[in-house]
Motif scaffolding. Structure first.
Motif, mmCIF file in Angstrom:
data_model
loop_
_atom_site.group_PDB
_atom_site.id
_atom_site.type_symbol
_atom_site.label_atom_id
_atom_site.label_comp_id
_atom_site.label_asym_id
_atom_site.label_seq_id
_atom_site.Cartn_x
_atom_site.Cartn_y
_atom_site.Cartn_z
ATOM 1 N N ARG A 43 0.839 -1.206 0.000
ATOM 2 C CA ARG A 43 0.000 0.000 0.000
ATOM 3 C C ARG A 43 0.869 1.248 0.000
ATOM 4 N N TRP A 44 1.940 1.246 0.792
ATOM 5 C CA TRP A 44 2.858 2.390 0.805
ATOM 6 C C TRP A 44 3.408 2.638 -0.604
ATOM 7 N N ARG A 45 3.856 1.562 -1.231
ATOM 8 C CA ARG A 45 4.466 1.712 -2.553
ATOM 9 C C ARG A 45 3.458 2.263 -3.551
ATOM 10 N N GLN A 46 2.224 1.761 -3.505
ATOM 11 C CA GLN A 46 1.203 2.235 -4.433
ATOM 12 C C GLN A 46 0.902 3.717 -4.202
ATOM 13 N N MET A 47 0.739 4.118 -2.947
ATOM 14 C CA MET A 47 0.403 5.509 -2.635
ATOM 15 C C MET A 47 1.538 6.459 -3.007
ATOM 16 N N LEU A 48 2.769 6.068 -2.718
ATOM 17 C CA LEU A 48 3.902 6.965 -2.939
ATOM 18 C C LEU A 48 4.342 6.985 -4.397
ATOM 19 N N ASP A 105 11.405 12.374 10.160
ATOM 20 C CA ASP A 105 9.985 12.639 10.315
ATOM 21 C C ASP A 105 9.324 11.398 10.896
ATOM 22 N N VAL A 106 8.161 11.596 11.483
ATOM 23 C CA VAL A 106 7.339 10.509 11.997
ATOM 24 C C VAL A 106 5.947 10.671 11.411
ATOM 25 N N LEU A 107 5.449 9.630 10.745
ATOM 26 C CA LEU A 107 4.130 9.654 10.121
ATOM 27 C C LEU A 107 3.274 8.535 10.695
ATOM 28 N N PHE A 108 1.968 8.665 10.536
ATOM 29 C CA PHE A 108 1.101 7.551 10.889
ATOM 30 C C PHE A 108 1.247 6.473 9.827
ATOM 31 N N GLU A 109 1.108 5.213 10.235
ATOM 32 C CA GLU A 109 1.376 4.113 9.324
ATOM 33 C C GLU A 109 0.402 4.073 8.143
ATOM 34 N N SER A 110 -0.721 4.779 8.261
ATOM 35 C CA SER A 110 -1.637 4.886 7.125
ATOM 36 C C SER A 110 -1.176 5.945 6.136
ATOM 37 N N LEU A 111 -0.113 6.696 6.484
ATOM 38 C CA LEU A 111 0.392 7.831 5.705
ATOM 39 C C LEU A 111 -0.671 8.914 5.531
ATOM 40 N N GLY A 112 -1.640 8.925 6.467
ATOM 41 C CA GLY A 112 -2.686 9.928 6.391
ATOM 42 C C GLY A 112 -3.819 9.556 5.474
ATOM 43 N N GLY A 113 -3.781 8.327 4.928
ATOM 44 C CA GLY A 113 -4.827 7.916 4.017
ATOM 45 C C GLY A 113 -4.746 8.663 2.700
ATOM 46 N N ALA A 114 -5.814 8.581 1.939
ATOM 47 C CA ALA A 114 -5.833 9.225 0.630
ATOM 48 C C ALA A 114 -5.692 10.738 0.747
ATOM 49 N N GLU A 115 -6.281 11.329 1.809
ATOM 50 C CA GLU A 115 -6.224 12.779 1.961
ATOM 51 C C GLU A 115 -4.838 13.253 2.349
ATOM 52 N N GLY A 116 -4.151 12.493 3.179
ATOM 53 C CA GLY A 116 -2.844 12.931 3.666
ATOM 54 C C GLY A 116 -1.666 12.408 2.874
ATOM 55 N N ALA A 117 -1.933 11.591 1.846
ATOM 56 C CA ALA A 117 -0.832 10.978 1.085
ATOM 57 C C ALA A 117 0.025 12.032 0.402
ATOM 58 N N ASP A 118 -0.597 13.092 -0.083
ATOM 59 C CA ASP A 118 0.184 14.145 -0.741
ATOM 60 C C ASP A 118 1.163 14.777 0.245
ATOM 61 N N ALA A 119 0.701 15.043 1.463
ATOM 62 C CA ALA A 119 1.583 15.633 2.477
ATOM 63 C C ALA A 119 2.690 14.664 2.859
ATOM 64 N N ALA A 120 2.350 13.361 2.971
ATOM 65 C CA ALA A 120 3.374 12.359 3.297
ATOM 66 C C ALA A 120 4.423 12.299 2.201
#
Length: 442
Positions: free
Chosen positions: A136-141, A222-237
């Protein structure tokens, strides 16, 4: 901030910000809300463009829904205004550590680097608590970053460092197989030569905020939530990771520049050997180590015979060719534990650690033979042909039982003895090795 001995200037208007910048360059800017003139994101963008704030990290305290805007405005980090004090101070310490990196001194006549150099896409290693999360991380990033991604388990992450496949950035779950083992992996990677300068981000579960401050103090950027903020926060991550990669790139360039300046400071630019500035202090260190270990050392002074005639007959370019060739021969003939330097002109110095008189004599003869073993070929620009080169060599072996003063004084005496022996070699007909005796130093 003041309670932990930071020098803090607190301001509440844009005008006062500029007044403080006129007085001194800050090490860190923490920008919160409460400004009546303009939104803090706009103020951040203005400060980023201000030459007085060049390379000054800016930490913004903004709500989660403004985090992406803060990072896009140029903030180095964006935290919630209600952030825990411990996490805030850990982030401050981390940002200040980065600003303490040695800066390369500006060199006159410097030109900007060429823009046509091909750059390999950065590599991000994903070490998650499950393969599904890593996917999921790889797909989002991957949708948001022009980077390469590799999914690794902890053993692969460590093993890749040994094999030279270090990532530019590591995104690591705080809890991988056991509680807190992601922090142990972070600490291990930070301690290894190949990966210590990479970027690191720790991903934590919502109920594991206790790991955040520890991760930042261990070197996480940095420290992020393991969801990377979800779809809304992925851009910020993705933006946060991209900024860490940019900071790593700048740090790598600074380190490389500092390293180049260090090499230039101790290296003879023509021959690539150590120069006099480096060789003399190094000789003092060798003498000190010899005294502590109670063993002998040797100093060998080398001077090329009739070198002036080469310059007079073939030109100074030919002389440079000869010096470069002879330097290479000396370096090849010297034991790996020895040191060879160009002291100036056609004079060279070799130093041997922990050697007997017989070993020093053999080495000095080997250096002399290496110089005369074959003529030096001159390039066509110098007229072509060959020149035969020989050298006179003076050697001094210093025993630990000999009387002397401080290591620096003993080093000076050893140099004088080797120089006297060198003069004796020249007086005796050149192209030979002469060994000094302790009483010569008197």
């Amino acid at each position: 901030m003041s309670a932990v001995c930071y020098d803090v200037a607190a301001v509440n208007s844009i005008a006062k910000i500029h007044q403080e910048l006129d007085l001194a360059r800050p090490d860190l800017i923490i920008l919160g809300g409460g400004f009546s003139e303009r939104p803090p994101v706009d103020i951040c963008a203005e400060l980023v463009r201000d030459p007085r704030c060049a390379d000054v990290p800016i930490m913004m305290l903004v709500p989660p829904d403004s985090r992406l805007a803060a990072l896009q405005a140029g903030a180095t980090a964006a935290l919630d205004p209600d952030v825990d004090d411990q996490i805030l101070m850990a982030r401050v310490r981390g940002l200040l550590r980065e600003t303490e990196m040695p800066q390369a001194a500006p060199m006159g006549m410097a030109e900007p680097a060429a823009a046509f150099v091909h750059e390999v896409r950065p590599l991000i290693a994903l070490v998650a608590d499950s393969h599904a999360r890593a996917l999921r991380w790889r797909q989002m990033l991957a949708e948001r970053m022009n980077c390469r991604f590799e999914i690794r388990d902890p053993d692969e992450a460590l093993g890749s460092v040994t094999s030279g496949r270090t990532a530019d950035l590591y995104l690591i779950s705080g809890d991988i197989r056991a509680k807190g083992d992601g922090l142990r992996l972070l600490s291990e990677l930070r301690s290894r030569q190949g990966s210590r300068d990479a970027g690191f981000v720790i991903a934590i579960a919502p109920d594991r905020s206790d790991l955040a401050a520890i991760a930042l103090d261990l070197g996480a950027g940095d420290v992020l939530f393991e969801s990377l903020g979800g779809a809304e926060g992925a851009d910020a991550a993705a933006m946060s990771l991209q900024m860490l990669l940019q900071r790593k790139s700048r740090s790598d360039k600074r380190r490389a520049e500092v390293q180049r300046h260090m090499v230039w400071a101790m290296t003879d630019p023509l021959t690539g050997l150590y120069n006099r500035r480096y060789a003399l202090p190094k000789l003092g260190e060798i003498v000190r180590d010899a005294l502590i270990a109670n063993h002998a050392f040797a100093v060998i002074a080398i001077d090329l015979d009739h070198f002036k005639s080469i310059n007079d007959s073939h030109g100074h370019s030919a002389g440079d060719v000869v010096l470069v060739e002879i330097a290479g021969r000396l370096k090849a003939a010297l034991p790996s534990t020895g040191m060879v330097a160009r002291m100036g002109g056609e004079e060279f110095l070799a130093v041997l650690e922990h050697c007997s008189e017989a070993e020093a004599q053999d080495t000095a003869e080997a250096l002399r033979r290496a110089i005369q073993v074959r003529p030096v070929a001159l390039p066509g620009l110098c007229g072509g042909g060959q020149v035969r080169v020989t050298a006179s060599v003076g050697m001094a072996v210093v025993q630990p039982s000999e009387e002397g003063g401080w290591p620096e004084q003993r080093a000076q005496v050893a140099l004088e003895r080797a120089d006297r022996a060198l003069l004796a070699a020249k007086a005796a007909g050149r192209n030979r090795v002469m060994r000094s005796q302790p009483d010569w130093a008197a």
